[in-house]
Design an enzyme around this catalytic site. Structure first.
Site, PDB file in Angstrom:
ATOM      1  N   ASP A 186      57.770  47.648  49.255  1.00 36.29           N
ATOM      2  CA  ASP A 186      57.273  48.668  50.177  1.00 36.29           C
ATOM      3  C   ASP A 186      57.669  48.366  51.613  1.00 36.29           C
ATOM      4  O   ASP A 186      57.913  47.214  51.992  1.00 36.29           O
ATOM      5  CB  ASP A 186      55.758  48.813  50.050  1.00 36.29           C
ATOM      6  N   GLU A 230      52.547  45.262  49.824  1.00 37.69           N
ATOM      7  CA  GLU A 230      52.312  44.133  50.722  1.00 37.69           C
ATOM      8  C   GLU A 230      51.941  44.610  52.114  1.00 37.69           C
ATOM      9  O   GLU A 230      51.101  44.011  52.793  1.00 37.69           O
ATOM     10  CB  GLU A 230      53.562  43.251  50.782  1.00 37.69           C
TER      11      GLU A 230
END
Length: 399
Positions: free
Chosen positions: A80, A145
């Site tokens: 991400d 994350e």
């Protein structure tokens, strides 16, 4: 510059990876995961996908070692990326455009899609060279994350699948360095989010009543800002310190007021703190509560997040992983600068369960553009990073 076949493949894969818009919020990881499965398989790695949380896939690539009983090496990265403000970008954020200087632009170019591809390309070259490792090496691509990691690595570490991996050490992300040195992170600051709520009398805005929420609010805000100035002075007075060595505090949200001619009876603010690892958390907590008490009645401090793990990975002779890392770096002539990471990464979840984690991203001579506009990584820096990882991984996996 003219590239050999392996380098061309690596750059192409990096640019392909950057084109997947795994940007918050509401990420659809499906196409990105399909790309990673294909990437790992073509590199010669076994690939599995786990989903401990719905729509939060975790891709695990495996290169089996000759001694499966030995603790393993995990190379972690996250899929991400943070959001973009397109109007401030000169290049398409998910176009992976390369300019005439070899700079490859894209959200995630530094944080941290580069590292994920470098892991895989380093292992591809090891396999091509016929290298065999004593220890099994895993490569993980995890979700979320950038939103704290709870539904990514935070969940995965508690699964039977992760426990079966028998991880002995983790490599995770660091940050770019504008100079010659490479930044290595061995610890992270604690993350606190505190909400300060002040209440008081209300009334017409033309009056001057006592016991106002704003007066109490000013007292508490000044305490936080004075504390912040003290931490800034520490940095100014000691050139050996980095931002990770001090406690930062910033007001990130402010609310209050109902009408322009009415004195608000309630004001609130959220402060984001990143607490240095040498700070006594209990004492700091008590200090903030004392500020609220001194401000007057009706002032409260609510802990939105309150972490307590001030855990550092040992960088001494007791840590064989560090010794192997240092040896490989020394052979390559790398200058390492060891720091406490300013933010938070997935390494916190590994350190909490006793696994040493080393944050390292092989990006020197690179401006720090993580989360910034026109994020990029130069092609030469990217390719050199693959060779750096190849040597470091080889040393770690053969302890």
């Amino acid at each position: 510059m003219s590239l050999n076949e392996n380098d061309s493949i690596a750059v192409e894969n990096f640019r392909k990876y950057l084109k997947y818009p795994t940007v918050h919020p509401n990420i659809n990881y499906h196409e990105c995961v399909a790309f990673l499965i294909n990437l790992g398989q073509h590199a010669g790695l076994a690939v599995q996908v786990y989903s401990p949380k719905k729509n939060k896939p975790i891709v695990i690539m495996t290169l089996a070692g000759s001694n499966p009983d030995l603790p393993t090496l995990l190379l972690n990265s996250h899929m991400d990326v943070v959001s973009v403000h397109r109007k401030y970008w000169k290049h398409e954020p998910f176009g992976a455009e390369m300019d005439e200087d070899g700079n490859i632009y894209g959200r995630g170019a530094q944080d941290m899609k580069c590292v994920g591809i470098q892991y895989v390309e380093a292992l591809r070259r090891c396999i091509q060279n016929g290298q065999h490792f004593k220890r099994t090496v895993y490569v993980s691509f995890v979700p979320d994350e950038e939103t704290g990691g709870k539904e990514g690595m935070g969940t995965f570490v508690n699964t039977d699948e992760f426990k079966a991996m028998n991880v002995g050490c983790v490599l995770d992300e660091s940050m770019p360095s504008p100079g010659d040195e490479f930044i290595l992170c061995y610890a992270e600051r604690v993350n606190w989010l505190l909400e300060i709520v002040c209440t008081g009398v209300t009334g017409h805005a033309s009056l001057l009543p006592n016991d106002l929420a704003a007066d109490k609010f000013r007292y508490v805000i000044n305490k936080f800002l004075d504390f912040k100035e003290g931490e800034k002075r520490k940095l100014q007075e000691n050139s050996n310190l980095t931002i990770g060595d001090v406690t930062t505090v910033n007001m990130v949200s402010l609310e209050g007021g109902v009408q322009l001619n009415v004195i608000p009876s309630k004001l609130s603010a959220i402060f984001a703190l990143r607490v240095a690892i040498d700070v006594n958390l209990t004492q700091l907590r008590n200090t903030i509560e004392e500020w609220c008490h001194e401000a007057g009645d009706g002032v409260t401090c609510n802990e939105l997040t309150f972490e307590t793990d001030q855990i550092a990975t040992k960088l001494d002779d007791s840590n064989m992983w560090w010794l192997a890392f240092k040896e490989a770096s020394s052979k390559m002539g790398l200058k390492l600068k060891t720091v406490v990471f300013a933010g938070r990464t997935d390494s916190k979840f590994l350190r909490r369960i006793g696994i040493p984690a080393i944050g390292f991203s092989p990006m020197n001579h690179t401006p720090i553009l993580m989360h910034d506009h026109d994020e990029y990584l130069n092609e030469k820096i990217f390719l050199r990073g693959i060779e750096i990882y190849k040597n470091i991984i080889t040393n770690l996996a053969n302890i």
